[in-house]
Design an enzyme around this catalytic site. Structure first.
Site, PDB file in Angstrom:
ATOM      1  N   ASP A  27       6.586  19.936  36.152  1.00 57.88           N
ATOM      2  CA  ASP A  27       6.164  19.209  37.357  1.00 57.88           C
ATOM      3  C   ASP A  27       6.967  17.930  37.492  1.00 57.88           C
ATOM      4  O   ASP A  27       7.071  17.158  36.524  1.00 57.88           O
ATOM      5  CB  ASP A  27       4.680  18.807  37.246  1.00 57.88           C
ATOM      6  N   LYS A  84       4.163  23.611  45.746  1.00 56.23           N
ATOM      7  CA  LYS A  84       2.812  24.146  45.883  1.00 56.23           C
ATOM      8  C   LYS A  84       2.326  24.102  47.326  1.00 56.23           C
ATOM      9  O   LYS A  84       2.599  23.141  48.050  1.00 56.23           O
ATOM     10  CB  LYS A  84       1.833  23.322  45.040  1.00 56.23           C
ATOM     11  N   GLY A 156      -3.976  19.163  34.670  1.00 59.38           N
ATOM     12  CA  GLY A 156      -4.201  17.728  34.661  1.00 59.38           C
ATOM     13  C   GLY A 156      -5.152  17.253  33.583  1.00 59.38           C
ATOM     14  O   GLY A 156      -5.599  16.109  33.610  1.00 59.38           O
ATOM     15  N   ARG A 168      -6.140  34.945  26.625  1.00 60.94           N
ATOM     16  CA  ARG A 168      -6.840  35.916  25.767  1.00 60.94           C
ATOM     17  C   ARG A 168      -7.627  36.914  26.609  1.00 60.94           C
ATOM     18  O   ARG A 168      -7.663  38.103  26.316  1.00 60.94           O
ATOM     19  CB  ARG A 168      -7.796  35.185  24.814  1.00 60.94           C
ATOM     20  N   GLY A 217      -2.751  22.552  31.128  1.00 57.90           N
ATOM     21  CA  GLY A 217      -3.254  21.888  29.927  1.00 57.90           C
ATOM     22  C   GLY A 217      -2.280  21.836  28.768  1.00 57.90           C
ATOM     23  O   GLY A 217      -2.600  21.313  27.705  1.00 57.90           O
ATOM     24  N   GLY A 238       2.796  20.430  33.312  1.00 59.46           N
ATOM     25  CA  GLY A 238       2.600  19.533  34.445  1.00 59.46           C
ATOM     26  C   GLY A 238       2.523  18.109  33.981  1.00 59.46           C
ATOM     27  O   GLY A 238       3.516  17.487  33.601  1.00 59.46           O
TER      28      GLY A 238
END
Lengths: 295, 193
Positions: A27, A84, A156, A168, A217, A238
């Site tokens: 990002d 985006k 974020g 998973r 994350g 990001g």
């Protein structure tokens, strides 16, 4: 030259995602950051006005970025530039296509524009990447024309738990479809609300029909290596980079961690002296769950 | 035949699948220690050349691979791989391995909207499907470079001694003819032909 068919356009779009594999998509909010990302080894950049951590902090409605700002980033780098648009906001997507963006992320990070319909991505020539938490979401987005998938994770936050959960979950469901008898696939298609052909593809190939990245994350080289070992084909980072103490160093370390994700010795070197990581928010502390947007 | 595939970023797996389907043995090159075994050929895959060029240097792969290529090791380079080999990149000062005497233009057909599919003749091989994805093309060739294919007047495939370099991606096309040709190059080289 042979006439281009719609089919070959979609294939070419899926193939661009294949070229990004084993790479890190970062990002960036300015041409300067884009250059730093490229120099650090990003295989593409995501141009956006505010990184997810700041969107989260600022609150309010979050929209597509200013095309002038995206153009500035397009001019600054030679690697692909993504941007985006809001979920369901096909007019924003048309604008991004008009400025020849390389990939559109129909993203839950922005405020959704439609709480029922996603964009009919088959109507576009430029490729789309979409977030997914499970196999059903992934295949529904692919049915709508997405040529690349990423886990939603929780953008974020700097907390990798949701990306892990989504990866998973996806793997578990793919394994389940793979182990089904052929006569069970029809019911499975109904259950996942997708076409029989897509379910059959997963059954036969044991994978999604498009490239699948991890996102949401990832903040450290170890996070990136974790996601790669769990089966991600590449990583979006990001807020994790430009919210950290030494963005350049951290970005370069994450790039190398994705290439040599199984080499713990090298990962140890890469993780050393990176300066401060982004502070992050634990999932229990989040008021807004972006991953709940767009099913 | 034992072929090393540069696997620092990009579509390396697709090359491996194709080479294995043709009976070759493949291994991935991610760091220096991967270069210790026998290697009859090298593939530089599609991906992002800036990323691969940077990682080649930082992982210590640059010099040993450069020496192997200069020493005659057969190389198949596709898209970003072509940029890695080129002696000159149009409009830029830097270069990567620089073993192939051509000038290459990066993102020559524009952004992803300019990506296209076609079929064209390739010398020594025949008609091949060509997937151009944010592709480069060759602007200028030096002495001894054989042009193998042109599309719309642009050079998209060349061979120079042991180096076979393409703008497009045979590894995603399902057509194995380019890889078969490359494996013959490897066989000839190891037989000393």
């Amino acid at each position: 030259m042979e006439k281009q068919t719609e089919r070959s356009r979609y294939e070419l779009n899926k193939e661009l995602a294949q070229m990004l594999k084993g790479g890190v998509i970062m990002d960036v909010t300015t041409p300067e950051q884009a250059r730093i990302a490229q120099e650090a080894g990003a295989c593409a950049v995501m141009a956006l006005e505010r990184i997810p951590a700041d969107i989260r902090a600022a609150g309010g409605v979050s929209r597509m970025s200013d095309p002038a700002m995206i153009r500035g980033i397009q001019e600054a780098v030679s690697i692909p530039v993504m941007a985006k648009c809001r979920i369901g906001h096909f007019a924003e997507a048309q604008i991004l296509e008009a400025i020849e963006i390389d990939y559109i992320d129909e993203s839950e990070v922005l405020s959704p524009a439609d709480d029922v319909y996603h964009i009919d991505k088959t109507q576009f020539k430029v490729p789309f990447v979409c977030g997914a938490r499970d196999l059903g979401e992934a295949l529904r987005r692919i049915e709508e024309g997405a040529s690349m998938i990423r886990t939603k994770g929780e953008p974020g936050t700097g907390d990798v738990i949701q990306a892990v959960r989504h990866m998973r979950q996806m793997n578990r469901e793919i394994a389940r479809v793979r182990s089904m008898r052929e006569d069970e696939l029809f019911e499975c298609a109904k259950e996942l609300q997708v076409s029989y052909e897509l379910v059959k593809y997963v059954h036969e190939n044991g994978r999604l029909p498009v490239v699948n990245f991890a996102a949401g994350g990832v903040a450290t080289p170890a996070d990136a290596a974790l996601m790669m070992q769990l089966g991600a084909e590449g990583v979006f980072v990001g807020s994790g980079i430009f919210k950290s103490g030494d963005p350049q160093k951290r970005a370069a370390a994450i790039v190398k961690a994705v290439t040599n994700y199984k080499d713990a010795k090298l990962l140890a070197e890469l993780s050393a002296n990176l300066g401060e990581a982004m502070v992050g928010i634990n999932e229990q502390e989040i008021a807004l769950l972006m991953a709940e947007r767009g099913k | 035949m034992r072929v090393g595939v540069l696997a620092v970023q990009g579509a390396f797996e697709e090359h491996e699948q194709m080479l294995r389907a043709l009976g070759a043995e493949c291994f991935e090159i991610r760091q220096l220690s991967d270069l210790s075994g026998q290697m009859d050929g090298l593939v530089l895959p599609g991906g992002e050349s800036t990323v691969m060029g940077k990682l080649l240097r930082e992982l210590g792969l640059f010099q040993p691979l450069w020496e192997k290529i200069e020493g005659g090791l057969p190389v198949l380079a596709t898209c970003a791989g072509l940029i890695l080999l080129a002696e000159k990149i149009s409009g830029e000062d830097g270069r990567h391995l620089g073993t192939l005497p051509v000038t290459v233009k990066r993102n020559a057909y524009g952004r992803q909207l300019g990506s296209f599919y076609t079929e064209a003749e390739m010398k020594h091989i025949g008609t091949v499907p060509m997937h151009f994805i944010r592709a480069p093309y060759v602007e200028k060739t030096g002495d001894g470079v054989e042009v193998l294919s042109e599309v719309d007047g642009r050079i998209v495939a060349v061979q120079y001694k042991n180096q076979l370099a393409l703008s497009f991606h045979p590894e995603v096309s399902g057509d194995t003819s380019v890889h078969r040709y490359f494996l013959r190059m490897c066989e000839n080289a190891s037989a000393g032909v």
